[in-house]
Structure formats: C-alpha cells, structure tokens
Scaffold this motif. Structure first.
Motif, PDB file in Angstrom:
ATOM      1  N   ALA A  68      -1.579   3.933  28.222  1.00 12.03           N
ATOM      2  CA  ALA A  68      -1.728   2.741  27.391  1.00 12.03           C
ATOM      3  C   ALA A  68      -2.180   1.548  28.224  1.00 12.03           C
ATOM      4  CB  ALA A  68      -0.401   2.431  26.687  1.00 12.03           C
ATOM      5  N   GLY A  69      -1.602   1.413  29.425  1.00  9.72           N
ATOM      6  CA  GLY A  69      -2.026   0.338  30.313  1.00  9.72           C
ATOM      7  C   GLY A  69      -3.459   0.499  30.772  1.00  9.72           C
ATOM      8  N   LEU A  70      -3.881   1.742  31.003  1.00 11.04           N
ATOM      9  CA  LEU A  70      -5.267   2.003  31.406  1.00 11.04           C
ATOM     10  C   LEU A  70      -6.226   1.623  30.294  1.00 11.04           C
ATOM     11  CD1 LEU A  70      -7.263   3.303  33.442  1.00 11.04           C
ATOM     12  CD2 LEU A  70      -6.831   5.489  32.296  1.00 11.04           C
ATOM     13  N   TRP A  71      -5.884   1.929  29.068  1.00 14.20           N
ATOM     14  CA  TRP A  71      -6.754   1.639  27.933  1.00 14.20           C
ATOM     15  C   TRP A  71      -6.871   0.139  27.676  1.00 14.20           C
ATOM     16  CZ3 TRP A  71      -5.733   0.101  22.652  1.00 14.20           C
ATOM     17  CH2 TRP A  71      -6.853   0.247  21.810  1.00 14.20           C
ATOM     18  N   ALA A 218       0.436 -14.745  21.075  1.00 12.82           N
ATOM     19  CA  ALA A 218       1.098 -15.449  22.174  1.00 12.82           C
ATOM     20  C   ALA A 218       2.576 -15.673  21.845  1.00 12.82           C
ATOM     21  CB  ALA A 218       0.405 -16.787  22.447  1.00 12.82           C
ATOM     22  N   GLY A 219       2.871 -15.939  20.569  1.00 10.86           N
ATOM     23  CA  GLY A 219       4.260 -16.044  20.149  1.00 10.86           C
ATOM     24  C   GLY A 219       4.984 -14.718  20.251  1.00 10.86           C
ATOM     25  N   VAL A 220       4.309 -13.626  19.921  1.00 13.10           N
ATOM     26  CA  VAL A 220       4.899 -12.288  20.086  1.00 13.10           C
ATOM     27  C   VAL A 220       5.251 -12.048  21.550  1.00 13.10           C
ATOM     28  CG1 VAL A 220       4.450  -9.813  19.900  1.00 13.10           C
ATOM     29  CG2 VAL A 220       3.705 -11.354  18.075  1.00 13.10           C
ATOM     30  N   ASN A 221       4.350 -12.440  22.431  1.00 12.17           N
ATOM     31  CA  ASN A 221       4.605 -12.305  23.868  1.00 12.17           C
ATOM     32  C   ASN A 221       5.862 -13.058  24.276  1.00 12.17           C
ATOM     33  OD1 ASN A 221       4.163 -13.760  26.697  1.00 12.17           O
ATOM     34  ND2 ASN A 221       3.170 -11.770  26.819  1.00 12.17           N
ATOM     35  N   GLN A 222       6.014 -14.282  23.781  1.00 11.24           N
ATOM     36  CA  GLN A 222       7.186 -15.081  24.143  1.00 11.24           C
ATOM     37  C   GLN A 222       8.468 -14.496  23.558  1.00 11.24           C
ATOM     38  OE1 GLN A 222       7.273 -17.833  26.294  1.00 11.24           O
ATOM     39  NE2 GLN A 222       5.292 -16.878  26.691  1.00 11.24           N
ATOM     40  N   VAL A 223       8.398 -13.959  22.358  1.00 10.78           N
ATOM     41  CA  VAL A 223       9.574 -13.325  21.758  1.00 10.78           C
ATOM     42  C   VAL A 223      10.033 -12.148  22.610  1.00 10.78           C
ATOM     43  CG1 VAL A 223      10.370 -11.966  19.782  1.00 10.78           C
ATOM     44  CG2 VAL A 223       9.100 -14.072  19.406  1.00 10.78           C
ATOM     45  N   ILE A 224       9.086 -11.329  23.054  1.00  8.86           N
ATOM     46  CA  ILE A 224       9.427 -10.165  23.871  1.00  8.86           C
ATOM     47  C   ILE A 224      10.006 -10.593  25.216  1.00  8.86           C
ATOM     48  CG2 ILE A 224       8.471  -8.165  25.077  1.00  8.86           C
ATOM     49  CD1 ILE A 224       6.494  -7.871  22.774  1.00  8.86           C
ATOM     50  N   MET A 225       9.408 -11.605  25.832  1.00  7.28           N
ATOM     51  CA  MET A 225       9.905 -12.067  27.129  1.00  7.28           C
ATOM     52  C   MET A 225      11.318 -12.649  27.012  1.00  7.28           C
ATOM     53  SD  MET A 225       7.738 -11.344  29.488  1.00  7.28           S
ATOM     54  CE  MET A 225       7.571  -9.816  28.561  1.00  7.28           C
ATOM     55  N   ALA A 278      -2.763  -9.115  26.812  1.00  8.14           N
ATOM     56  CA  ALA A 278      -4.080  -8.516  26.590  1.00  8.14           C
ATOM     57  C   ALA A 278      -4.352  -8.316  25.108  1.00  8.14           C
ATOM     58  CB  ALA A 278      -4.180  -7.191  27.330  1.00  8.14           C
ATOM     59  N   LEU A 279      -3.331  -7.908  24.366  1.00  4.11           N
ATOM     60  CA  LEU A 279      -3.510  -7.693  22.937  1.00  4.11           C
ATOM     61  C   LEU A 279      -3.742  -9.003  22.187  1.00  4.11           C
ATOM     62  CD1 LEU A 279      -0.766  -4.997  22.307  1.00  4.11           C
ATOM     63  CD2 LEU A 279      -3.232  -4.647  22.421  1.00  4.11           C
ATOM     64  N   ALA A 280      -3.357 -10.134  22.793  1.00  3.01           N
ATOM     65  CA  ALA A 280      -3.580 -11.437  22.162  1.00  3.01           C
ATOM     66  C   ALA A 280      -5.041 -11.842  22.200  1.00  3.01           C
ATOM     67  CB  ALA A 280      -2.726 -12.509  22.849  1.00  3.01           C
ATOM     68  N   LYS A 281      -5.826 -11.213  23.066  1.00  5.89           N
ATOM     69  CA  LYS A 281      -7.241 -11.556  23.176  1.00  5.89           C
ATOM     70  C   LYS A 281      -8.043 -10.766  22.154  1.00  5.89           C
ATOM     71  CE  LYS A 281      -6.774 -12.268  28.164  1.00  5.89           C
ATOM     72  NZ  LYS A 281      -7.240 -11.833  29.500  1.00  5.89           N
ATOM     73  N   PRO A 282      -9.160 -11.326  21.710  1.00  5.45           N
ATOM     74  CA  PRO A 282     -10.028 -10.561  20.811  1.00  5.45           C
ATOM     75  C   PRO A 282     -10.478  -9.262  21.457  1.00  5.45           C
ATOM     76  CG  PRO A 282     -10.664 -12.868  20.819  1.00  5.45           C
ATOM     77  CD  PRO A 282      -9.628 -12.695  21.899  1.00  5.45           C
ATOM     78  N   ARG A 283     -10.712  -8.256  20.641  1.00  7.59           N
ATOM     79  CA  ARG A 283     -11.023  -6.927  21.153  1.00  7.59           C
ATOM     80  C   ARG A 283     -12.278  -6.930  22.017  1.00  7.59           C
ATOM     81  NH1 ARG A 283      -9.579  -1.745  20.013  1.00  7.59           N
ATOM     82  NH2 ARG A 283     -11.141  -0.151  20.334  1.00  7.59           N
ATOM     83  N   GLN A 284     -13.298  -7.719  21.640  1.00  5.02           N
ATOM     84  CA  GLN A 284     -14.522  -7.682  22.409  1.00  5.02           C
ATOM     85  C   GLN A 284     -14.331  -8.289  23.792  1.00  5.02           C
ATOM     86  OE1 GLN A 284     -14.064  -9.065  19.497  1.00  5.02           O
ATOM     87  NE2 GLN A 284     -15.123 -11.008  19.206  1.00  5.02           N
TER      88      GLN A 284
END
Length: 304
Positions: A68-71, A218-225, A278-284
């Motif tokens: 998953a990290g590689l992808w 970005a909020g999801v990231n902060q919740v997890i942290m 990384a998931l917070a960034k647009p796919r492209q």
C-alpha cells in the motif's frame, strides 16, 4: 443539588463537582443499559479489526502495508516502512502494535462518522457553527486525562474507555477542517450550480465536497494523529497495545521497555501520517508518472 445550593449560599463556593457527580449518578443509574449496548458495539468493532491485523502472520500484514505504501508513496517510503515494521517485530512489539492500530482505526472511524456530518452542518448554518465552536474549544483544551474518569465509570476498565476518550479527544479537528473546507469553496462555483437548478444536496455532493476534499482529508490526518497520541492514556485504563508497555516502562522505570514501545508508536505514526497526507492530494499529483505517460499516449487534436 439542593444541598449544593445551600452550601453555596453559606460558603460562596460553587459546588460544580457535586453537580457533576449527581449527573453522573443519575446517568449510571438510569442509562446503564444504553451504555452497555454502546460498550458491546465498540468492543465488537475493536475485536473484528484487531482480528484482521493481529490474527494473520506478521509477514502478511507487513506485505500488505508495504505494498500500500509503494502504491501511494513510492519505493523509498515502502522500503523505509519495511525496515521500520521489521524493527517492531524484532523488538517483540508487533502484537501490541497491531492492537494499537486496531484501536486507532476504530476510534478514528467513529470520530469521523460524527465529525464530517457535524462539519457539514456547521458549514451550512452560522447558528450551528456558533453553537458548536465553543464546544469544540472545550473539547480541545480539556486535559485528556479528564475524559478517562467518566469513561471508566460508564464503560468499565478495558479497551472501550480508551476508545471513547480517544473519540472525544480527536473529534474537534475533523469538524473544524470539514467546515473550513466547505466554507472555502469558491462562492461563484456554488452560485453557478444554483443557476443551473441544482438542489442544495446535489451542490454539496458534486461541488462542495469534491472541492473541499483536500482540506477534509487534512482533517482526517489530524484525527488519526490525535487518536494515536492517546494510546498511552488508553493503556492506563486497560486497553491493549503499545500504551500498556509505555505505562509499564514508566511505572517500573524500565527505560528499554518504554523506548521499544515508543518506537512502535513512532513507526505507526509515520506510516499513518504519510499515507493520509498523500491521500489528501489530488490523484493526478500523487501519480505524476502515470499522468505523464497518459499524456504522451493521448493523441494531439487535429486542427481543422
């Protein structure tokens, strides 16, 4: 409470603690069945997620996480995480790390299920925002240890009080970032959708949420942290995981044990932080090579 008022009139001291204890006694006496149901639901969710991560052999989970990290992040990140996860296995903290990961996932998911709709509500209603904002300020400034007291009383010792305290502690950023993202959507884009006759629900689904998604993530990231930062406190109330060994290292003055468990927390934090960022960034933007290859394969338009 009447006795509390009498003492207030006599001494001038506000009996806030007595009022809180009276409310707590009322809740535990009359709503114990309700909290038993919540405890069973949270415990069942934790057991299911914990079985997924702690049940299989460690090398299977490491393989999945590294792939998953590689992808998402590339080979350098995947290689670093492989080394880090193998280090967790090497210091005999793998099982505790998976217990901690299960707790973080369950608490984060529940917190986001509450936070995102609440953030949407506050973004669409100034009245709701004015009511919710001071509550979020209170939740963020109250010492985290205070949440353990009612959680222990209502849910007893175990992993559930740790999950409940983690949810309360990590809830605020999810609400704030969701509101910020939706309010930050260009008003002209929303007005264009309204001009074409789109309903408010369709505007939310097809315009506001997609454009606000980087901020929401970005909020999801902060919740997890923030959830991961609560593992030590959760370990104090009987939750399984790395927090238990950190607490044991503290109480026994065992520096080695504390460092080993702490390293596990750091590696999980790095993995979850980098992945959600990384998931917070647009796919492209996350896959520039694939985008470039697709651009080369797309034929140029023929001039008329």
């Amino acid at each position: 409470m009447a006795g509390g008022w009498d003492r207030f009139l006599e001494t001038g001291r506000v009996p806030l603690g007595e009022w809180v204890e009276a409310i707590e006694k009322f809740v535990t006496t009359n709503l114990s069945g309700f909290f038993d149901v919540i405890r069973a639901i949270f415990k069942g969710m934790y057991d299911a997620v914990d079985t997924v991560f702690a049940g299989p052999p460690f090398w299977i989970i490491i393989l999945v996480l590294v792939l998953a990290g590689l992808w998402v992040r590339g080979w350098k990140f995947a290689l670093g995480m492989l080394a880090g996860l193998l280090l967790v296995v090497g210091v005999s903290q793998w099982e505790n790390a998976m217990h901690t990961l299960a707790l973080v996932i369950v608490a984060s998911v529940i917190a986001l299920i509450i936070a995102v709709p609440l953030g949407i509500l506050t973004a669409r209603s100034d009245t709701a925002s004015a009511i919710v904002r001071p509550i979020l300020d209170f939740l963020q400034t109250m010492p985290a240890f205070v949440y353990l007291i009612p959680a222990l009383v209502l849910f007893r010792v175990g992993v559930v009080p740790g999950i409940v305290a983690t949810i309360i502690f990590a809830l605020a950023p999810g609400v704030r970032f969701t509101e910020l993202g939706i309010r930050g959507v260009d008003r002209e884009v929303v007005e264009a959708g309204q001009a074409f006759g789109a309903s408010p629900g369709r505007i939310l689904r097809q315009i506001q949420l997609p454009l606000a998604m980087p901020t929401i993530m970005a909020g999801v990231n902060q919740v997890i942290m923030l959830s991961l930062s609560m593992v030590v406190i959760a370990g104090m109330v009987g939750a399984e995981g790395l927090g238990t060994d950190v607490v044991a290292g503290l109480t026994q003055l065992n520096t080695g044990l504390g460092v080993e468990a702490g390293i596990g927390v750091v590696i999980l934090a790095v993995y979850l932080d980098r992945m959600t960022a990384a998931l917070a960034k647009p796919r492209q933007r996350r896959f520039p090579r694939k985008r470039a290859a697709a651009a080369q394969e797309t034929p140029a338009p023929v001039a008329a």
